[in-house]
Write a protein that holds these residues in place. Structure first.
Motif, mmCIF file in Angstrom:
data_model
loop_
_atom_site.group_PDB
_atom_site.id
_atom_site.type_symbol
_atom_site.label_atom_id
_atom_site.label_comp_id
_atom_site.label_asym_id
_atom_site.label_seq_id
_atom_site.Cartn_x
_atom_site.Cartn_y
_atom_site.Cartn_z
ATOM 1 N N LEU B 76 0.815 -1.216 0.000
ATOM 2 C CA LEU B 76 0.000 0.000 0.000
ATOM 3 C C LEU B 76 0.850 1.267 0.000
ATOM 4 O O LEU B 76 0.416 2.296 -0.489
ATOM 5 C CB LEU B 76 -0.949 0.002 1.210
ATOM 6 N N THR B 79 1.728 1.847 -3.835
ATOM 7 C CA THR B 79 0.747 1.682 -4.902
ATOM 8 C C THR B 79 0.271 3.022 -5.447
ATOM 9 O O THR B 79 -0.072 3.146 -6.617
ATOM 10 C CB THR B 79 -0.463 0.853 -4.412
ATOM 11 N N GLY B 80 0.285 4.057 -4.587
ATOM 12 C CA GLY B 80 -0.223 5.362 -4.998
ATOM 13 C C GLY B 80 0.513 5.928 -6.194
ATOM 14 O O GLY B 80 -0.075 6.587 -7.058
ATOM 15 N N GLN B 83 -0.877 5.178 -9.745
ATOM 16 C CA GLN B 83 -2.264 5.472 -10.087
ATOM 17 C C GLN B 83 -2.392 6.420 -11.261
ATOM 18 O O GLN B 83 -3.281 6.275 -12.091
ATOM 19 C CB GLN B 83 -3.021 6.005 -8.870
ATOM 20 N N ILE B 86 -2.079 4.473 -14.356
ATOM 21 C CA ILE B 86 -3.275 3.685 -14.638
ATOM 22 C C ILE B 86 -4.379 4.577 -15.200
ATOM 23 O O ILE B 86 -5.040 4.244 -16.180
ATOM 24 C CB ILE B 86 -3.740 2.946 -13.362
ATOM 25 N N ARG B 87 -4.537 5.760 -14.592
ATOM 26 C CA ARG B 87 -5.547 6.719 -15.074
ATOM 27 C C ARG B 87 -5.235 7.137 -16.507
ATOM 28 O O ARG B 87 -6.127 7.239 -17.347
ATOM 29 C CB ARG B 87 -5.550 7.959 -14.174
ATOM 30 N N SER B 90 -6.179 4.462 -18.888
ATOM 31 C CA SER B 90 -7.622 4.495 -19.155
ATOM 32 C C SER B 90 -7.961 5.635 -20.101
ATOM 33 O O SER B 90 -8.726 5.471 -21.054
ATOM 34 C CB SER B 90 -8.408 4.688 -17.857
ATOM 35 N N ALA B 91 -7.369 6.817 -19.833
ATOM 36 C CA ALA B 91 -7.698 8.004 -20.625
ATOM 37 C C ALA B 91 -7.252 7.837 -22.072
ATOM 38 O O ALA B 91 -7.972 8.207 -23.003
ATOM 39 C CB ALA B 91 -7.047 9.233 -20.002
#
Lengths: 269, 135
Positions: B76, B79-80, B83, B86-87, B90-91
């Motif tokens: 944890l 992992t930040g 992100q 990952i965004r 997706s975009a």
């Protein structure tokens, strides 16, 4: 007892100069029991680590997408989850009682408690089947392969498929879909794509966690059935209850995992 | 003794369902995990006899749980930083994703007999319409 190995040929009378349930490679029943127990606890801790990978995936996804996880838990039926929790807790209690019955040599009570444990296990799987089939019909499944081939007009069975998402027929298992549509309608395209992808991952981890747990329940059913078969011969008693004890330990672990799964999946406020 | 533990476990299940469906100032997860840990401790100490068992078994079991904690905590903490990637992923694909558009309305028309709603026919596979959003 030291001569036991000398006349290992043929199970003649001289062979049985040790307690009936003591294997030759142990000195005493006590030592045999403690060895079995140590082995079982070693197995149980590998089970904890086995599940931990999936819990870490869950935690990582949730920590980064808390609001999507909160929304996703609306698709799970809290009542069914709570009933299953109660069913498993009761079965854990009857498994603990069975150990006590075995220690006291109460064969008929032992059989009764094993049967109740078994019925609870089947009940748990029955409710699980209801939940899974609802999700299957509603398309609440893991996304599936992006590059899978589809015929013209054909779609995946999942609402979250990256290229061919399922769209339900009106009035036919579409309640979850309409909730999903309302939730995502006002989003920007990038946000909607991210939300749908994350929901797909939520159902991926949901099915992996509950599925791996369900496999453990099925193995538990097999183990308890075997114990019940042995119990019906009346072989368990004060000097022979190891199998019941270890079987119950395994069943309690299945319960322990569910104790954490239930609030983590069903109760995200 | 065993029945008392069962009673406590059932009581805590009711408590966790109630607290889980109530707004608790962002403490929901912490409270749910505290309740689950109490339940797990009851099962481990009484049902699994750890209270009377050799302390090494408890040591080994708690040890495995602590290592799960290490596993979780280390994962944890870093992992930040992925992100945004990952965004962005997706975009970047948003244009080619069916989800770039709002979800289409459910496919209209009569599909089978609604009186037999809930039947286990494979309606998920036999879409003959083109209701899916392929752009």
């Amino acid at each position: 007892m030291t001569t036991a190995s000398a006349d290992g040929h043929g199970h003649g009378d001289g062979h049985h100069d040790h307690p009936k349930h003591l294997a030759h490679h142990f000195d005493t029943l006590e030592q045999q029991f403690e060895s079995s127990k140590l082995g079982m606890w070693s197995f149980l801790l590998t089970e904890v680590l086995f599940f931990s990978g999936l819990f870490v995936v869950y935690a990582t996804l949730r920590a980064n997408n808390p609001e999507i996880f909160s929304f996703a838990s609306n698709f799970l039926n809290t009542s069914l989850g709570a009933i299953n929790t109660v069913v498993l807790l009761i079965s854990s209690f009857t498994a603990a009682m069975a150990v006590r019955n075995a220690q006291l040599g109460e064969t008929s009570k032992l059989k009764m408690n094993l049967i109740i444990t078994l019925l609870c296990a089947f009940g748990f799987m029955g409710i699980k089947y209801m939940e899974y089939s609802h999700k299957y019909h509603s398309g609440l499944l893991f996304p599936g392969k992006a590059n899978a081939e589809f015929a013209e007009g054909e779609t995946s069975a999942s609402l979250f498929h990256p290229t061919h998402p399922m769209v339900p027929h009106a009035g036919h298992h579409d309640a979850d879909y309409l909730m999903l549509k309302e939730y995502t309608d006002h989003m920007s395209p990038a946000e909607r794509v991210h939300t749908m992808e994350t929901l797909g991952r939520f159902f991926g981890i949901y099915f992996f966690l509950t599925g791996l747990h369900g496999v453990h329940v099925i193995i538990g059913i097999i183990v308890i059935t075997w114990l019940l078969k042995r119990a019906s011969t009346g072989e368990f008693g004060p000097d022979n209850f190891t199998a019941i004890d270890l079987g119950a330990l395994y069943w309690h672990l299945v319960d322990l995992v569910w104790i954490f799964l239930f609030p983590l999946l069903y109760l995200i406020a | 003794m065993l029945a008392g533990v069962l009673g406590a476990l059932l009581f805590l299940t009711v408590v966790t369902v109630i607290t889980g469906s109530t707004y608790l100032w962002g403490m929901d997860l912490a409270i749910a995990m505290v309740i689950a840990t109490i339940k797990a401790t009851l099962v481990a100490t009484i049902f699994m006899h750890l209270r009377w068992d050799k302390s090494f078994h408890a040591f080994a079991f708690i040890g495995s749980v602590l290592f799960v904690g290490v596993f979780l905590a280390y994962t944890l903490t870093d992992t930040g930083q992925y992100q945004n990637d990952i965004r962005k992923y997706s975009a970047d694909r948003a244009a080619s994703s069916p989800f770039a558009q709002p979800l289409p309305a459910p496919i209209a028309g009569h599909h089978g007999d609604h009186a037999e709603d809930g039947h286990s026919d494979d309606e998920n596979h036999d879409h003959d319409g083109d209701g899916h959003a392929d752009h």
